[in-house]
Design a protein around this motif. Structure first.
Motif, PDB file in Angstrom:
ATOM      1  N   LEU A  54       0.843  -1.190   0.000  1.00 50.82           N
ATOM      2  CA  LEU A  54       0.000   0.000   0.000  1.00 50.82           C
ATOM      3  C   LEU A  54       0.880   1.243   0.000  1.00 50.82           C
ATOM      4  CD1 LEU A  54      -2.562  -1.122   2.724  1.00 50.82           C
ATOM      5  CD2 LEU A  54      -2.966  -1.006   0.253  1.00 50.82           C
ATOM      6  N   PRO A  55       0.333   2.390  -0.406  1.00 55.10           N
ATOM      7  CA  PRO A  55       1.138   3.617  -0.383  1.00 55.10           C
ATOM      8  C   PRO A  55       1.360   4.111   1.033  1.00 55.10           C
ATOM      9  CG  PRO A  55      -1.122   4.099  -1.025  1.00 55.10           C
ATOM     10  CD  PRO A  55      -1.009   2.602  -0.980  1.00 55.10           C
ATOM     11  N   TYR A  56       2.498   4.752   1.237  1.00 58.70           N
ATOM     12  CA  TYR A  56       2.757   5.429   2.495  1.00 58.70           C
ATOM     13  C   TYR A  56       1.935   6.728   2.545  1.00 58.70           C
ATOM     14  CZ  TYR A  56       6.816   2.475   3.657  1.00 58.70           C
ATOM     15  OH  TYR A  56       7.648   1.439   3.992  1.00 58.70           O
ATOM     16  N   PRO A  57       1.717   7.275   3.729  1.00 59.57           N
ATOM     17  CA  PRO A  57       0.991   8.543   3.838  1.00 59.57           C
ATOM     18  C   PRO A  57       1.646   9.632   2.985  1.00 59.57           C
ATOM     19  CG  PRO A  57       1.259   7.560   6.005  1.00 59.57           C
ATOM     20  CD  PRO A  57       2.075   6.735   5.071  1.00 59.57           C
ATOM     21  N   GLY A  58       0.832  10.326   2.230  1.00 54.45           N
ATOM     22  CA  GLY A  58       1.339  11.404   1.402  1.00 54.45           C
ATOM     23  C   GLY A  58       1.917  10.976   0.070  1.00 54.45           C
ATOM     24  N   PHE A  59       1.851   9.668  -0.235  1.00 51.63           N
ATOM     25  CA  PHE A  59       2.403   9.197  -1.509  1.00 51.63           C
ATOM     26  C   PHE A  59       1.659   9.837  -2.678  1.00 51.63           C
ATOM     27  CE2 PHE A  59       2.092   6.344  -5.171  1.00 51.63           C
ATOM     28  CZ  PHE A  59       3.436   6.101  -5.439  1.00 51.63           C
ATOM     29  N   SER A  60       2.407  10.243  -3.694  1.00 53.68           N
ATOM     30  CA  SER A  60       1.793  10.752  -4.920  1.00 53.68           C
ATOM     31  C   SER A  60       2.610  10.281  -6.104  1.00 53.68           C
ATOM     32  CB  SER A  60       1.712  12.283  -4.904  1.00 53.68           C
ATOM     33  OG  SER A  60       3.008  12.854  -4.835  1.00 53.68           O
TER      34      SER A  60
ATOM     35  N   TYR B 126       5.452   3.774 -12.515  1.00 47.75           N
ATOM     36  CA  TYR B 126       6.509   2.839 -12.138  1.00 47.75           C
ATOM     37  C   TYR B 126       6.099   1.929 -10.985  1.00 47.75           C
ATOM     38  CZ  TYR B 126      11.348   1.261 -12.092  1.00 47.75           C
ATOM     39  OH  TYR B 126      12.491   0.500 -12.190  1.00 47.75           O
ATOM     40  N   ASN B 127       5.488   2.483  -9.936  1.00 48.44           N
ATOM     41  CA  ASN B 127       5.149   1.676  -8.753  1.00 48.44           C
ATOM     42  C   ASN B 127       3.695   1.804  -8.317  1.00 48.44           C
ATOM     43  OD1 ASN B 127       7.563   0.266  -7.931  1.00 48.44           O
ATOM     44  ND2 ASN B 127       8.449   2.237  -7.388  1.00 48.44           N
ATOM     45  N   GLY B 128       3.169   3.031  -8.378  1.00 49.09           N
ATOM     46  CA  GLY B 128       1.889   3.309  -7.754  1.00 49.09           C
ATOM     47  C   GLY B 128       0.736   2.447  -8.229  1.00 49.09           C
ATOM     48  N   LYS B 129       0.675   2.163  -9.527  1.00 45.67           N
ATOM     49  CA  LYS B 129      -0.503   1.452 -10.042  1.00 45.67           C
ATOM     50  C   LYS B 129      -0.507  -0.029  -9.670  1.00 45.67           C
ATOM     51  CE  LYS B 129       1.137   0.486 -14.787  1.00 45.67           C
ATOM     52  NZ  LYS B 129       0.850   0.794 -16.205  1.00 45.67           N
ATOM     53  N   PHE B 130       0.559  -0.509  -9.020  1.00 45.19           N
ATOM     54  CA  PHE B 130       0.613  -1.909  -8.603  1.00 45.19           C
ATOM     55  C   PHE B 130       0.248  -2.099  -7.131  1.00 45.19           C
ATOM     56  CE2 PHE B 130       3.743  -1.501 -12.097  1.00 45.19           C
ATOM     57  CZ  PHE B 130       3.078  -2.303 -13.022  1.00 45.19           C
ATOM     58  N   MET B 131      -0.207  -1.038  -6.490  1.00 42.96           N
ATOM     59  CA  MET B 131      -0.475  -1.114  -5.054  1.00 42.96           C
ATOM     60  C   MET B 131      -1.851  -1.710  -4.766  1.00 42.96           C
ATOM     61  SD  MET B 131       1.257   2.481  -3.842  1.00 42.96           S
ATOM     62  CE  MET B 131       3.053   2.663  -3.758  1.00 42.96           C
ATOM     63  N   VAL B 132      -2.027  -2.959  -5.163  1.00 43.37           N
ATOM     64  CA  VAL B 132      -3.274  -3.672  -4.908  1.00 43.37           C
ATOM     65  C   VAL B 132      -3.014  -5.170  -5.032  1.00 43.37           C
ATOM     66  CG1 VAL B 132      -4.023  -3.528  -7.342  1.00 43.37           C
ATOM     67  CG2 VAL B 132      -5.728  -3.846  -5.546  1.00 43.37           C
TER      68      VAL B 132
ATOM     69  N   ARG C 229      18.505  -1.635   0.118  1.00 37.32           N
ATOM     70  CA  ARG C 229      18.383  -0.708   1.241  1.00 37.32           C
ATOM     71  C   ARG C 229      17.404  -1.321   2.235  1.00 37.32           C
ATOM     72  NH1 ARG C 229      18.002   1.784  -3.335  1.00 37.32           N
ATOM     73  NH2 ARG C 229      15.721   1.617  -3.389  1.00 37.32           N
ATOM     74  N   ILE C 230      17.536  -0.929   3.488  1.00 37.35           N
ATOM     75  CA  ILE C 230      16.587  -1.404   4.495  1.00 37.35           C
ATOM     76  C   ILE C 230      15.165  -0.956   4.155  1.00 37.35           C
ATOM     77  CG2 ILE C 230      15.848  -0.977   6.892  1.00 37.35           C
ATOM     78  CD1 ILE C 230      18.693  -1.368   7.784  1.00 37.35           C
ATOM     79  N   THR C 231      15.035   0.189   3.484  1.00 38.12           N
ATOM     80  CA  THR C 231      13.702   0.716   3.185  1.00 38.12           C
ATOM     81  C   THR C 231      13.126   0.214   1.862  1.00 38.12           C
ATOM     82  OG1 THR C 231      14.689   2.688   2.183  1.00 38.12           O
ATOM     83  CG2 THR C 231      14.100   2.803   4.515  1.00 38.12           C
ATOM     84  N   TYR C 232      13.891  -0.588   1.105  1.00 34.79           N
ATOM     85  CA  TYR C 232      13.449  -1.083  -0.208  1.00 34.79           C
ATOM     86  C   TYR C 232      12.192  -1.927  -0.031  1.00 34.79           C
ATOM     87  CZ  TYR C 232      14.345  -2.694  -5.047  1.00 34.79           C
ATOM     88  OH  TYR C 232      14.277  -2.947  -6.388  1.00 34.79           O
ATOM     89  N   ARG C 233      11.161  -1.644  -0.831  1.00 36.21           N
ATOM     90  CA  ARG C 233       9.894  -2.368  -0.767  1.00 36.21           C
ATOM     91  C   ARG C 233       9.672  -3.135  -2.066  1.00 36.21           C
ATOM     92  NH1 ARG C 233       5.143   1.407   0.186  1.00 36.21           N
ATOM     93  NH2 ARG C 233       4.197  -0.301   1.403  1.00 36.21           N
ATOM     94  N   ASN C 234       9.939  -4.422  -2.035  1.00 33.93           N
ATOM     95  CA  ASN C 234       9.603  -5.273  -3.173  1.00 33.93           C
ATOM     96  C   ASN C 234       8.171  -5.751  -2.989  1.00 33.93           C
ATOM     97  OD1 ASN C 234       9.940  -6.687  -5.549  1.00 33.93           O
ATOM     98  ND2 ASN C 234      11.825  -7.700  -4.910  1.00 33.93           N
ATOM     99  N   PHE C 235       7.556  -6.246  -4.047  1.00 31.49           N
ATOM    100  CA  PHE C 235       6.163  -6.658  -3.942  1.00 31.49           C
ATOM    101  C   PHE C 235       5.829  -7.686  -5.021  1.00 31.49           C
ATOM    102  CE2 PHE C 235       6.699  -2.744  -6.321  1.00 31.49           C
ATOM    103  CZ  PHE C 235       6.017  -2.948  -7.511  1.00 31.49           C
ATOM    104  N   PHE C 236       5.096  -8.722  -4.587  1.00 32.29           N
ATOM    105  CA  PHE C 236       4.663  -9.776  -5.506  1.00 32.29           C
ATOM    106  C   PHE C 236       3.282 -10.272  -5.098  1.00 32.29           C
ATOM    107  CE2 PHE C 236       9.373 -10.468  -5.842  1.00 32.29           C
ATOM    108  CZ  PHE C 236       9.484 -10.100  -7.175  1.00 32.29           C
ATOM    109  N   HIS C 237       2.608 -10.872  -6.057  1.00 31.76           N
ATOM    110  CA  HIS C 237       1.360 -11.559  -5.754  1.00 31.76           C
ATOM    111  C   HIS C 237       1.668 -12.773  -4.876  1.00 31.76           C
ATOM    112  CE1 HIS C 237      -1.208  -9.129  -8.294  1.00 31.76           C
ATOM    113  NE2 HIS C 237      -0.303  -9.196  -9.244  1.00 31.76           N
TER     114      HIS C 237
END
Length: 383
Positions: A322-328, A337-343, A361-369
């Motif tokens: 999911l997006p972090y607060p304030g993500f645009s 690049y990333n936003g439309k995959f947040m589901v 990076r520790i903050t790197y967010r990978n994502f998969f189904h």
């Protein structure tokens, strides 16, 4: 390091990954999630051509206008494209021409980088670097899938990449105190947009394992009937293993009563102390349930990561992507690049032994189904 040197270093590494391949390997696409190696080489080149050269190099002539259709991945802003399932149906352009395309674009990029570039161009260039590094990891995982599903179990390389990691240190549960913690990227170097929006979260007290789950530990789950007991599984996961007849991690083969696994060095006896890999979120959740523990959230993982060794496996978390607060989203194609995959996806944290250097990076967010497991995924437990 100068930008031109960094550019050449990254581009060369992609081609080094492909050096062990036979020409026939470049075009295979066994499933939708796996792209042919030659497509990766073309797509990463198209990215530099489309987003940088066309915009910032006066008089630049595209190598082939039709490549915008062939090598666009998912950018609706850019236009129509070959659908993902059909990438392996393209016998042309051939491998030789794709390497010529890379050389053409590389020459133009070096021409551009002879002089200082604008801040906007440099921002896109850095994104292009990290984009190609993402595809370098995908190249390795896709190559492994292509070769690992060949009944000959061909060897990719015995020396090119160190892709094994034994869990030899004694396991301990690391305690983290309850409190309010800051999450997200806070530096000045490159990060992806989904890491931004640094914010505070409250975490109750928890503990997290210092080690990843090993093959030996996962074997206990299998031998105790873990794939046959619905109580450990989400309903979706239970349906998934039964419909697809899954009873072990990807690449595991029981041969004459002995477990083997396909590696990039070919079929090998299962190394029991090695960190488990190539499992889905469904399997990770079921194992944690069986072990009477759980998966950490991505926030717990980020807070605790400085206390353990990470980077050998992409680690499934219990967090939805999911997006972090304030993500645009950025304007234009880059905003895709990333936003439309947040589901409907789960966050994975860390990196893997296939991740290029300077790309974690520790903050790197990978994502998969949750059903996907062709990446180097693993399990770290929490409670």
């Amino acid at each position: 390091m100068m930008l031109s040197e960094k550019y050449l270093q990254i581009r060369k590494h992609s081609e080094q990954i492909c050096e062990p391949l036979e020409r026939e390997d470049y075009v295979v696409q066994p499933i939708v999630d796996v792209s042919p190696p030659k497509w990766h080489l073309g797509h990463t080149t198209w990215f530099f051509e489309t987003f940088i050269l066309e915009a910032f190099l006066p008089g630049y002539q595209v190598y082939n206008p039709a490549y915008n259709y062939v090598f666009n991945s998912y950018y609706e802003t850019i236009g129509n494209r070959v659908i993902r399932t059909d990438r392996g149906n393209l016998s042309r352009p051939g491998v030789k021409e794709i390497y010529q395309y890379r050389a053409y674009v590389d020459a133009a990029m070096l021409d551009l980088l002879k002089a200082p570039i604008s801040p906007k161009a440099e921002e896109l260039l850095l994104l292009g670097f990290h984009h190609e590094q993402q595809h370098q990891e995908l190249l390795l995982t896709d190559i492994k899938y292509i070769l690992g599903h060949n009944p000959l179990f061909p060897v990719y390389s015995t020396t090119a990449f160190k892709l094994h990691h034994d869990q030899t240190k004694e396991r301990e549960m690391i305690s983290i105190k309850a409190g309010i913690y800051e999450i997200g990227y806070s530096g000045t170097d490159f990060c992806f947009d989904n890491e931004l929006g640094r914010h505070k979260v409250y975490l109750p007290e928890f503990s997290i394992s210092s080690n990843l789950v090993t093959n030996a530990e996962y074997l206990e789950f299998i031998n105790s009937g873990g794939y046959k007991n619905f109580t450990y599984w989400h309903a979706e996961g239970w349906d998934w293993i039964n419909i697809n007849q899954i009873s072990s991690p990807m690449y595991w083969h029981l041969i004459d009563g002995v477990w083997h696994t396909y590696t990039l060095a070919g079929l090998q006896p299962l190394a029991v102390q090695e960190a488990l890999t190539h499992i889905s979120y469904y399997e990770a959740y079921a194992y944690a349930s069986w072990a009477k523990l759980r998966l950490p959230t991505e926030f717990e993982w980020e807070v605790a990561a400085k206390s353990f060794d990470w980077g050998q496996r992409w680690e499934w978390t219990e967090s939805a992507y999911l997006p972090y607060p304030g993500f645009s989203k950025a304007a234009g194609a880059i905003g895709e690049y990333n936003g439309k995959f947040m589901v409907n996806q789960k966050v994975l944290r860390g990196a893997s032994l296939a991740t290029p250097e300077m790309h974690s990076r520790i903050t790197y967010r990978n994502f998969f189904h949750p059903q996907l497991r062709w990446q180097f995924t693993g399990i770290r437990l929490a409670k």
